[in-house]
Design an enzyme around this catalytic site. Structure first.
Site, short mmCIF file in Angstrom:
data_model
loop_
_atom_site.label_atom_id
_atom_site.label_comp_id
_atom_site.label_asym_id
_atom_site.label_seq_id
_atom_site.Cartn_x
_atom_site.Cartn_y
_atom_site.Cartn_z
CE LYS A 1 -6.51 2.22 -0.72
NZ LYS A 1 -7.47 1.58 0.35
CE LYS B 1 -3.89 2.86 2.75
NZ LYS B 1 -4.40 2.24 3.70
#
Length: 334
Positions: A258, A202
């Site tokens: 992400k 992320k």
């Protein structure tokens, strides 16, 4: 991989396989189906639906509406829904105390959705930022985000979600060691079948803004710093490999990248390195950009969405978490 030799032109004419729709479909390498989609959804504590201004077409759903959405997902062939909470700012505090409230909006939504459509998997975000008045994903002390105390809070939150019936827990906090601690806690509480999809890579991205609007996350001020001490540097690839390797070793069943579109290279690299179920999150900023451009007539709405989803499959993703899921599932059919 070595490219096989090709006959020279005109014996080889690559356009032969592109000349008709049926030939293009016949040789297509990557295809998106409804079963590849996880519907990203925001639930709120009140009644009815509330439009999200920065994400045209996205609404915050009440618990009752979320249950209806679960039925819709089942009927569309969408296998799972990822839910995120919008919390009234007056109920937030520095510790994110209500994240572990068994009567909170997320546990209530999970129960309602599983009752309405038990065949649909429910994935819960494990993170404190929707519940804190400072907007950080962890416990803050002296301007520093504390790793281990944050994990203890995340375990409390995750166990409440598992008790409510969540099928997948998705820690998005990026604290070191949280997958192993959470896996051990789930095993100890007899939730051995509860899956973990780790937000393993992320990044500290500019593409999260509309999401923070959707969940009403506190905006980080100059005095509160940013999230760069725990989310990854967008310039790094090898670091993602280390993060994912650690999460797999600690017990993650699936891993996620992400944001999605700006990090397709990371998706491909992780799939090649680990051969694990790897997902991409088409985040709020990606959604908002496509919708804004389409509404202005700058791009073709349908083609842009489907092309973006196909890019994730082409990169090797097992599936895509996206706000476009219900629209795409209707468009793609069963």
């Amino acid at each position: 991989m070595t490219t096989p030799p090709l006959a020279p032109y005109p014996a080889s004419r690559l356009r032969r396989l592109r000349q008709a729709d049926w030939t293009r479909r016949l040789v297509r390498e990557s295809e998106v189906r409804p079963s590849d989609l996880i519907w990203s959804m925001v639930v709120h504590e009140g009644e009815g639906t509330i439009p999200v201004a920065s994400m045209p077409g996205v609404e915050r759903l009440s618990v009752k509406e979320a249950a209806k959405a679960a039925v819709r997902a089942r009927d569309l062939g969408i296998p799972a829904i990822a839910i995120f909470p919008h919390i009234d700012g007056a109920r937030k505090d520095a510790a994110g105390s209500i994240a572990a409230d068994p009567d909170g909006v997320i546990p209530r939504a999970v129960k309602a959705m599983k009752d309405a459509a038990p065949e649909v998997g429910i994935m819960c975000d494990v993170a404190l930022d929707p519940f804190t008045d400072h907007g950080h994903d962890g416990v803050v002390e002296g301007g520093k985000i504390l790793n281990d105390p944050t994990i203890e809070r995340l375990i409390e939150q995750g166990l409440v979600q598992a008790e409510a019936g969540a099928d997948i827990l998705a820690p998005s906090d990026m604290m070191d060691g949280r997958i192993g601690k959470l896996r051990a806690a789930l095993e100890g509480a007899n939730f051995q079948d509860t899956m973990i999809m780790s937000y393993a890579a992320k990044y500290a991205s500019a593409f999260y803004g509309p999401y923070r609007d959707a969940i009403g996350s506190a905006k980080l001020s100059a005095g509160q710093g940013d999230k760069k001490t725990y989310q990854m540097d967008p310039a790094n690839t090898e670091e993602a490999i280390r993060e994912v390797a650690l999460d797999i070793a600690e017990g993650a069943d699936m891993v996620m990248v992400k944001p999605g579109m700006p990090y397709l290279d990371i998706v491909r690299r992780l799939v090649d390195e680990f051969r694990m179920p790897t997902y991409a999150f088409q985040v709020s900023g990606e959604y908002a950009m496509i919708m804004a451009a389409a509404q202005n007539g700058w791009i073709d709405h349908d083609r842009a969405i489907l092309e973006s989803l196909a890019a994730f499959k082409r990169a090797g993703a097992a599936g895509i978490i996206t706000y476009f899921a219900p629209w795409a599932a209707e468009k793609l059919g069963g």
